[in-house]
Motif scaffolding. Structure first.
Motif, mmCIF file in Angstrom:
data_model
loop_
_atom_site.group_PDB
_atom_site.id
_atom_site.type_symbol
_atom_site.label_atom_id
_atom_site.label_comp_id
_atom_site.label_asym_id
_atom_site.label_seq_id
_atom_site.Cartn_x
_atom_site.Cartn_y
_atom_site.Cartn_z
ATOM 1 N N ARG A 28 0.747 -1.124 -0.018
ATOM 2 C CA ARG A 28 -0.335 0.162 0.044
ATOM 3 C C ARG A 28 1.485 1.413 0.109
ATOM 4 O O ARG A 28 0.296 2.260 0.754
ATOM 5 C CB ARG A 28 -1.279 -0.027 1.387
ATOM 6 C CG ARG A 28 -2.076 -1.698 0.866
ATOM 7 C CD ARG A 28 -2.787 -1.378 2.515
ATOM 8 N NE ARG A 28 -3.486 -0.207 3.090
ATOM 9 C CZ ARG A 28 -4.521 -0.104 2.513
ATOM 10 N NH1 ARG A 28 -5.330 -1.248 1.494
ATOM 11 N NH2 ARG A 28 -5.539 0.695 2.517
ATOM 12 N N TYR A 29 1.860 1.093 -0.394
ATOM 13 C CA TYR A 29 3.154 2.650 -0.622
ATOM 14 C C TYR A 29 2.602 3.646 -0.974
ATOM 15 O O TYR A 29 2.692 4.316 -1.003
ATOM 16 C CB TYR A 29 4.664 1.729 -1.178
ATOM 17 C CG TYR A 29 5.448 0.909 0.157
ATOM 18 C CD1 TYR A 29 4.717 0.749 1.240
ATOM 19 C CD2 TYR A 29 5.988 0.148 -0.250
ATOM 20 C CE1 TYR A 29 5.390 -0.270 2.748
ATOM 21 C CE2 TYR A 29 6.819 -0.774 0.356
ATOM 22 C CZ TYR A 29 6.871 -0.759 1.301
ATOM 23 O OH TYR A 29 6.812 -1.441 2.680
ATOM 24 N N GLU A 30 1.979 3.359 -2.594
ATOM 25 C CA GLU A 30 1.369 3.684 -3.354
ATOM 26 C C GLU A 30 0.297 5.424 -2.409
ATOM 27 O O GLU A 30 0.309 6.670 -2.206
ATOM 28 C CB GLU A 30 0.698 3.881 -4.285
ATOM 29 C CG GLU A 30 0.519 4.579 -5.933
ATOM 30 C CD GLU A 30 0.460 4.105 -6.828
ATOM 31 O OE1 GLU A 30 0.388 3.131 -6.991
ATOM 32 O OE2 GLU A 30 -0.848 4.635 -7.773
ATOM 33 N N ASN B 186 0.787 9.474 -1.829
ATOM 34 C CA ASN B 186 0.091 10.170 -2.015
ATOM 35 C C ASN B 186 -0.731 11.076 -1.229
ATOM 36 O O ASN B 186 -0.439 12.027 -0.404
ATOM 37 C CB ASN B 186 -1.445 9.341 -2.745
ATOM 38 C CG ASN B 186 -1.140 8.715 -3.704
ATOM 39 O OD1 ASN B 186 -0.555 9.286 -4.111
ATOM 40 N ND2 ASN B 186 -2.085 8.008 -4.057
ATOM 41 N N ALA B 187 -0.458 9.991 0.255
ATOM 42 C CA ALA B 187 -0.729 11.033 2.352
ATOM 43 C C ALA B 187 -0.048 12.414 2.086
ATOM 44 O O ALA B 187 -0.230 13.696 2.207
ATOM 45 C CB ALA B 187 -1.173 10.430 2.944
ATOM 46 N N LEU B 188 1.183 11.182 1.894
ATOM 47 C CA LEU B 188 2.797 12.244 2.403
ATOM 48 C C LEU B 188 2.808 13.651 1.405
ATOM 49 O O LEU B 188 3.258 14.787 1.451
ATOM 50 C CB LEU B 188 3.816 11.450 2.306
ATOM 51 C CG LEU B 188 5.302 12.100 2.173
ATOM 52 C CD1 LEU B 188 5.315 12.077 3.663
ATOM 53 C CD2 LEU B 188 6.471 11.458 1.846
ATOM 54 N N GLU B 189 2.591 13.397 -0.116
ATOM 55 C CA GLU B 189 2.702 14.219 -0.796
ATOM 56 C C GLU B 189 1.572 15.650 -0.367
ATOM 57 O O GLU B 189 1.124 16.819 -0.839
ATOM 58 C CB GLU B 189 2.117 14.248 -2.891
ATOM 59 C CG GLU B 189 3.628 13.681 -3.302
ATOM 60 C CD GLU B 189 3.199 12.187 -4.051
ATOM 61 O OE1 GLU B 189 2.470 12.919 -5.097
ATOM 62 O OE2 GLU B 189 4.613 11.793 -4.610
ATOM 63 N N GLN B 190 0.265 14.946 -0.341
ATOM 64 C CA GLN B 190 -0.987 16.323 -0.106
ATOM 65 C C GLN B 190 -0.688 17.120 1.461
ATOM 66 O O GLN B 190 -0.629 17.731 1.266
ATOM 67 C CB GLN B 190 -1.867 15.260 0.752
ATOM 68 C CG GLN B 190 -3.284 16.440 -0.144
ATOM 69 C CD GLN B 190 -4.467 15.220 1.528
ATOM 70 O OE1 GLN B 190 -4.292 13.990 0.600
ATOM 71 N NE2 GLN B 190 -5.266 16.143 1.899
ATOM 72 N N LEU B 191 0.488 16.175 2.257
ATOM 73 C CA LEU B 191 0.728 16.842 3.255
ATOM 74 C C LEU B 191 2.084 17.610 3.279
ATOM 75 O O LEU B 191 1.725 18.836 3.212
ATOM 76 C CB LEU B 191 0.899 16.134 4.305
ATOM 77 C CG LEU B 191 0.203 15.531 4.726
ATOM 78 C CD1 LEU B 191 1.109 14.122 6.054
ATOM 79 C CD2 LEU B 191 -0.763 15.734 5.452
ATOM 80 N N ILE B 192 3.354 17.338 2.270
ATOM 81 C CA ILE B 192 3.863 18.121 1.280
ATOM 82 C C ILE B 192 3.509 19.289 0.518
ATOM 83 O O ILE B 192 3.532 21.189 1.289
ATOM 84 C CB ILE B 192 5.020 17.264 0.589
ATOM 85 C CG1 ILE B 192 5.943 16.625 1.832
ATOM 86 C CG2 ILE B 192 5.865 18.533 -0.560
ATOM 87 C CD1 ILE B 192 6.946 15.731 0.504
#
Ligand code: ZN
Length: 309
Positions: free
Chosen positions: A86-88, A92-98
């Motif tokens: 489920r890394y993708e 995606n969540a990490l990029e949203q926070l960035i």
């Protein structure tokens, strides 16, 4: 928020073991508690293998855990999920926070953090904000920390009661992706619970202290908050949590019915003598009929204490 199932869609619970070793009595208690909560709510019960940290895992542990759950008569809904697949979603969540400017890149060593906190006279467990004003790109190979603003998290645990945590003083800017590239537990669990539509998280109270982190990430990512119910922990005579790290004994399938009865007793249920020679199926039938959430004692204790209550 609309892309995640809401509570009106029905109860969804989960059991989420890490494959760092075989199931022991402490993890059985968490499995039984979450399973029966899902059952009495006519809900779904999911199994998720939290294989996020390959160096800590034990080869074959995941399949051993699944076989043990089967041997104990647990029946789960949907396919078993694996965090390693489920890394993708985590990315995606990490990029949203960035993109929302909610995090920063941090290359501080443990040593640097400790000497900095010492000079400030604060706890070395709270990140002292050294890199806080650094920007971060999606392609960074540094650790990524989420910025913790000066706010409190309040929630009511269904068993442990009202909780209120000051994020700045008690948690600090915490890591959501590690410098070795692995996603942090707090991020993965938050994303998994939301994307799997989990409405109630039932787990051991050792994870109560992780809940503010997850609650805060839910706010930042616009996820709904599930309900939380943190079960008492099984501790040994020395007062330590039974864990794979403390070499708690693996539970055997041969003793399944008796171990289930003892897990129910530990959770404050009162199966009585009628189950003394029961089969696994009998135990579950009794538990489905008689499970009382209100009888679960909140405090952690050892097995002997629970048998003499
Ligand atoms: Zn730093």
């Amino acid at each position: 928020m609309s892309s995640y199932s809401s509570k009106s869609a029905g109860y969804r619970g989960r059991f989420a073991p890490s494959p760092t070793g075989p199931l022991h009595f402490g993890s059985l208690v968490a499995a039984v508690g979450s399973y029966l909560q899902a059952h009495v709510h006519n809900g779904k019960w999911l199994v998720r293998i939290e294989d996020l940290d390959p160096p800590r895992e034990q080869k074959g542990a995941a399949s051993h855990i699944i076989q043990t759950l089967e041997g104990y008569g647990f029946e789960w809904d949907e396919e078993i999920s694996y965090q390693s697949q489920r890394y993708e979603l985590y990315q995606n969540a990490l990029e949203q926070l960035i993109d929302n400017n909610d995090c920063f890149a941090c290359e501080c060593s443990r040593k640097k953090i400790v000497s900095h906190t010492e000079s400030l006279g604060i706890s070395p467990h709270i990140y002292p904000g050294i890199c806080r004003n650094r920007s971060v790109s999606r392609f960074t190979s540094d650790a990524v920390r989420v910025k913790v603003l000066n706010r409190h998290i309040s929630f009511t645990d269904l068993l442990q009661g009202d909780q209120r945590v000051g994020l700045t003083d008690e948690v600090g800017d915490f890591v959501i992706r590690r410098a070795d590239g692995l996603y942090a537990y707090q991020l993965a669990v938050t994303v998994d619970d939301a994307t799997q539509g989990i409405t109630e998280v039932v787990r051991g109270s050792d994870l109560l202290s992780s809940t503010p982190h997850q609650y805060y990430l839910q706010q930042l990512l616009n996820y709904p908050h599930p309900d939380y119910l943190h079960l008492p922990l099984v501790i040994n005579q020395a007062g330590e949590k039974l864990s794979k790290q403390s070499y708690a004994r693996a539970i055997e399938i041969e003793g399944a019915a008796l171990n289930l009865v003892q897990a129910l007793q530990f959770l404050g249920q009162n199966p009585g003598d009628e189950l003394s020679r029961a089969t696994v199926k009998d135990v579950w039938e009794w538990a489905f009929e008689n499970w009382q959430t209100g009888s679960i004692p909140p405090h952690s204790r050892n097995m002997l204490e629970s048998l003499h209550e």
